[in-house]
Design a protein around this motif. Structure first.
Motif, PDB file in Angstrom:
ATOM      1  N   HIS A 241       0.741  -1.035   0.082  1.00 27.35           N
ATOM      2  CA  HIS A 241       0.157   0.067  -0.273  1.00 27.35           C
ATOM      3  C   HIS A 241       0.977   1.378  -0.408  1.00 27.35           C
ATOM      4  O   HIS A 241       0.360   2.581  -0.109  1.00 27.35           O
ATOM      5  CB  HIS A 241      -1.010   0.331   0.687  1.00 27.35           C
ATOM      6  CG  HIS A 241      -2.225  -1.060   0.962  1.00 27.35           C
ATOM      7  ND1 HIS A 241      -2.968  -0.772   0.226  1.00 27.35           N
ATOM      8  CD2 HIS A 241      -2.387  -2.021   2.481  1.00 27.35           C
ATOM      9  CE1 HIS A 241      -3.613  -2.084   0.601  1.00 27.35           C
ATOM     10  NE2 HIS A 241      -3.024  -3.019   1.030  1.00 27.35           N
ATOM     11  N   VAL A 242       2.044   1.066  -0.200  1.00 30.14           N
ATOM     12  CA  VAL A 242       2.902   2.493  -0.389  1.00 30.14           C
ATOM     13  C   VAL A 242       2.710   2.334  -1.910  1.00 30.14           C
ATOM     14  O   VAL A 242       2.255   2.930  -3.035  1.00 30.14           O
ATOM     15  CB  VAL A 242       4.547   2.400  -0.981  1.00 30.14           C
ATOM     16  CG1 VAL A 242       5.421   3.001  -0.949  1.00 30.14           C
ATOM     17  CG2 VAL A 242       5.226   0.777   0.659  1.00 30.14           C
ATOM     18  N   PRO A 243       2.315   4.339  -1.515  1.00 32.26           N
ATOM     19  CA  PRO A 243       2.059   5.143  -2.563  1.00 32.26           C
ATOM     20  C   PRO A 243       2.150   4.321  -4.561  1.00 32.26           C
ATOM     21  O   PRO A 243       4.054   5.216  -4.059  1.00 32.26           O
ATOM     22  CB  PRO A 243       1.733   6.443  -2.325  1.00 32.26           C
ATOM     23  CG  PRO A 243       1.272   6.116  -1.070  1.00 32.26           C
ATOM     24  CD  PRO A 243       2.046   5.237  -0.926  1.00 32.26           C
ATOM     25  N   GLY A 244       1.868   4.084  -5.042  1.00 31.07           N
ATOM     26  CA  GLY A 244       2.508   4.333  -6.116  1.00 31.07           C
ATOM     27  C   GLY A 244       3.024   3.140  -6.583  1.00 31.07           C
ATOM     28  O   GLY A 244       3.453   2.210  -8.159  1.00 31.07           O
ATOM     29  N   VAL A 245       3.097   2.079  -5.168  1.00 27.64           N
ATOM     30  CA  VAL A 245       3.261   0.497  -5.917  1.00 27.64           C
ATOM     31  C   VAL A 245       1.652   0.322  -6.755  1.00 27.64           C
ATOM     32  O   VAL A 245       0.783  -0.485  -5.882  1.00 27.64           O
ATOM     33  CB  VAL A 245       3.863  -0.411  -4.692  1.00 27.64           C
ATOM     34  CG1 VAL A 245       3.308  -1.746  -4.577  1.00 27.64           C
ATOM     35  CG2 VAL A 245       4.709   0.343  -4.006  1.00 27.64           C
ATOM     36  N   SER A 246       2.236  -1.158  -7.533  1.00 28.62           N
ATOM     37  CA  SER A 246       1.134  -1.911  -8.317  1.00 28.62           C
ATOM     38  C   SER A 246       1.299  -3.288  -7.861  1.00 28.62           C
ATOM     39  O   SER A 246      -0.144  -3.721  -7.830  1.00 28.62           O
ATOM     40  CB  SER A 246       1.358  -1.603 -10.136  1.00 28.62           C
ATOM     41  OG  SER A 246       1.452   0.183 -10.458  1.00 28.62           O
TER      42      SER A 246
END
Length: 293
Positions: A241-246
């Motif tokens: 759930h790190v922003p940017g991780v797909s």
């Protein structure tokens, strides 16, 4: 399972991906490898990540999953291991892609990464162009780079790669504010590798292997409170759930491990204040740590 866009590639990937390194081990029986690969797809995971350096992995994926090729996003790597050809040359890239197509029994590779090469290799004349030509020829959908730190940032700066794979975990957060954030701004898909940080909580004493040993040291230094969560669940929920991780990829040779990871991610993101505590702890200590894992 939740699926997310892999940047601007047009591909949709499950939040949990499968790292197929264990599939390549000769210690894993052929029937067990087949059962594991089919179990991955049956579970809802649709990203399978392999490499020519993972033993029998590519061959086994091709052998057992070619009849289900439309069900998954296939990611592999290149840059080495072509008989009779010097590693990290344009010819190695071109022939490596062709050989991967054969081993994986497919007409197109969804994602092909340069496999963790440093900046000076990325700068070799014609090297990146060789992978771009494979995309233009329809053999590869997305040119990608796998690596960390300065090399990751250089790769992103070239504009040639639409996917990157980099370390994102509790004990290695350096890419979050730099490479991952930059990729997000550019619409580049991010595959988080090592989301479990090599599971250093398994060891009572510092392991001898450098990478696991460094993560073990960082875990002790951070002294995080797990809030009663299993460390594996905590690590996966943080990285995914790190922003940017797909997507985040985890390798295993056992279905029970796979199911445990799936259950962990079903719990959703960690509370925001908990994430802030984890991020603050890393930032306070990062300057004193070894930069290479």
């Amino acid at each position: 399972m939740e699926r997310r866009p892999l940047g601007r590639t047009g591909l949709q990937v499950s939040v949990l991906g499968f790292g197929a390194g264990h599939v390549g081990s000769p210690d894993l029986a052929e029937a067990d490898a087949a059962a594991l690969l089919h179990g991955v797809l049956d579970s809802g995971i649709n990203l399978v990540d392999t490499a020519p350096g993972y033993g029998l992995s590519e061959e086994r994926i091709g052998r057992h999953l070619h009849g289900r090729r439309s069900e998954f996003v296939l990611s592999t790597k290149c840059g080495y291991g072509v008989p009779g050809v010097e590693d990290w040359t344009p010819e190695c890239i071109t022939r490596g892609v062709d050989q991967a197509l054969q081993r994986l029994r497919t007409d197109v590779l969804d994602v092909v990464h340069f496999h963790s090469c440093p900046v000076d290799v990325l700068q070799r004349p014609g090297l990146i162009d060789a992978l771009v030509r494979a995309v233009e020829a329809g053999k590869v959908r997305a040119a990608a780079y796998s690596g960390d730190n300065a090399a990751l940032e250089y790769a992103l700066g070239t504009g040639a790669f639409t996917v990157v794979q980099t370390s994102v975990n509790l004990f290695d957060q350096r890419a979050i504010d730099r490479g991952v954030a930059w990729a997000r701004e550019k619409g580049v898909g991010v595959i988080a590798k090592r989301p479990l940080g090599n599971a250093p909580w398994r060891f009572n004493e510092r392991p001898g292997a450098h990478d696991i040993g460094e993560y073990w040291h960082r875990m002790r230094t951070l002294a995080l409170d797990s809030h009663g969560l299993d460390w594996g669940e905590l690590a996966l929920r943080f990285a995914a759930h790190v922003p940017g991780v797909s997507t985040c990829i985890v390798g295993t040779g056992r279905m029970d491990n796979l199911r445990r990871n799936l259950r962990a991610l079903e719990q959703g993101p960690l509370p925001t204040d908990f994430v802030d505590t984890i991020r603050d702890a890393f930032r306070r200590n990062d300057a004193g740590w070894d930069g290479m894992i």
